[in-house]
Design an enzyme around this catalytic site. Structure first.
Site, mmCIF file in Angstrom:
data_model
loop_
_atom_site.group_PDB
_atom_site.id
_atom_site.type_symbol
_atom_site.label_atom_id
_atom_site.label_comp_id
_atom_site.label_asym_id
_atom_site.label_seq_id
_atom_site.Cartn_x
_atom_site.Cartn_y
_atom_site.Cartn_z
ATOM 1 N N CYS A 62 0.843 -1.199 0.000
ATOM 2 C CA CYS A 62 0.000 0.000 0.000
ATOM 3 C C CYS A 62 0.878 1.249 0.000
ATOM 4 O O CYS A 62 1.879 1.323 0.725
ATOM 5 C CB CYS A 62 -0.879 -0.013 1.249
ATOM 6 S SG CYS A 62 -1.786 1.520 1.518
ATOM 7 N N GLU A 91 1.970 -5.870 8.833
ATOM 8 C CA GLU A 91 2.329 -4.476 8.515
ATOM 9 C C GLU A 91 3.320 -3.922 9.537
ATOM 10 O O GLU A 91 4.300 -3.257 9.186
ATOM 11 C CB GLU A 91 1.080 -3.590 8.481
ATOM 12 C CG GLU A 91 1.397 -2.154 8.112
ATOM 13 C CD GLU A 91 0.273 -1.182 8.412
ATOM 14 O OE1 GLU A 91 0.557 -0.069 8.910
ATOM 15 O OE2 GLU A 91 -0.898 -1.515 8.148
ATOM 16 N N SER A 191 -9.179 -10.437 9.846
ATOM 17 C CA SER A 191 -8.882 -9.057 9.454
ATOM 18 C C SER A 191 -8.870 -8.152 10.677
ATOM 19 O O SER A 191 -9.872 -8.025 11.379
ATOM 20 C CB SER A 191 -9.933 -8.561 8.453
ATOM 21 O OG SER A 191 -9.914 -7.154 8.358
ATOM 22 N N SER A 192 -7.731 -7.509 10.906
ATOM 23 C CA SER A 192 -7.568 -6.638 12.075
ATOM 24 C C SER A 192 -8.541 -5.470 12.044
ATOM 25 O O SER A 192 -9.176 -5.141 13.046
ATOM 26 C CB SER A 192 -6.124 -6.122 12.118
ATOM 27 O OG SER A 192 -5.930 -5.300 13.237
#
Length: 236
Positions: A62, A91, A191-192
């Site tokens: 991203c 991430e 999914s966080s």
């Protein structure tokens, strides 16, 4: 693909049927192959391994995560880097890889003392704070303030790197959940940011259902529900 491309099992299954192979370690990939780096990003040393293995890199990190990588790498020259976020999140692991040795990940208030002890080992008088892009905006403000209060003799720079799309989604789920008694959050179970939306909704709403597919709705009794709020995670 190095790691799960998106936290969306249906998308992953579809791509794997077309031939994509998901691996968790870059060393599992044969030399000279094509490799995708997903949106969460990778640590700096992983790029070096990719070069040494002559991999054809398709970098889908991203853009906002790449900016954070550039920031922490630059700031680490004269600052102790603190990353607010989940230690096990890909991430955060990637960002720490660019921040270098003089860095620390703080997940909650209990980590602040350990971070300070690491900071004291350096000769740096400056602290630079960034965060996981999908972190709760409110929690970032609270945790960053607590860090600043504990690093009183340091120059503390707070860089709120929460993604504006994440922040907007959190704001919307808060507003919707205050108007209804039932909420459906659609997103990947791992999914966080989807889990974060569910937690925000639970603070205002009596019943919150996290679903990944329509199949998950079978257990929900809609007979006495007149009004329902619906929200989706980033990977939906």
């Amino acid at each position: 693909c190095l790691g799960e491309l998106v936290h969306n099992g249906q998308v992953i299954n579809s791509l794997e049927k077309k031939g994509m192979i998901t691996v968790n370690d870059i060393n599992q990939i044969p030399d000279g192959e094509n490799v995708i780096f997903r949106a969460h990003g990778e640590a700096e040393n992983v790029y070096e391994i990719a070069r040494n293995k002559n991999l054809n890199l398709i970098d889908l990190t991203c853009g906002k995560v790449k900016v954070i990588h550039d920031i922490v790498k630059k700031q680490s020259k004269n600052s102790f880097i603190i990353i607010l976020g989940k230690k096990s999140h890909p991430e955060v692991i990637g960002t720490k890889g660019f921040a270098g040795e003089n860095s620390f990940v703080i997940e909650n208030e209990d980590d602040i003392i350990d971070a300070y002890m690491e900071y004291e080992k350096t000769n740096l008088g400056r602290v630079y704070i960034v965060c996981q892009t999908t972190m709760s905006s409110k929690y970032f403000d609270e945790l960053a303030s607590e860090v600043e209060n504990n690093f009183i003799e340091a120059e503390v720079i707070i860089d709120k790197t929460v993604c504006n799309a994440t922040e907007e989604r959190q704001k919307e789920v808060k507003e919707i959940s205050q108007k209804v008694n039932n909420m459906i959050i659609i997103g990947g179970k791992n999914s966080s940011n989807t889990r974060e939306l569910a937690e925000i909704a639970k603070k205002n709403c009596g019943n919150v259902y996290v679903i990944e597919t329509a199949e998950d709705l079978k257990n929900v009794d809609f007979s006495n529900i007149n009004e329902i709020g619906i929200m989706a995670g980033a990977s939906t």
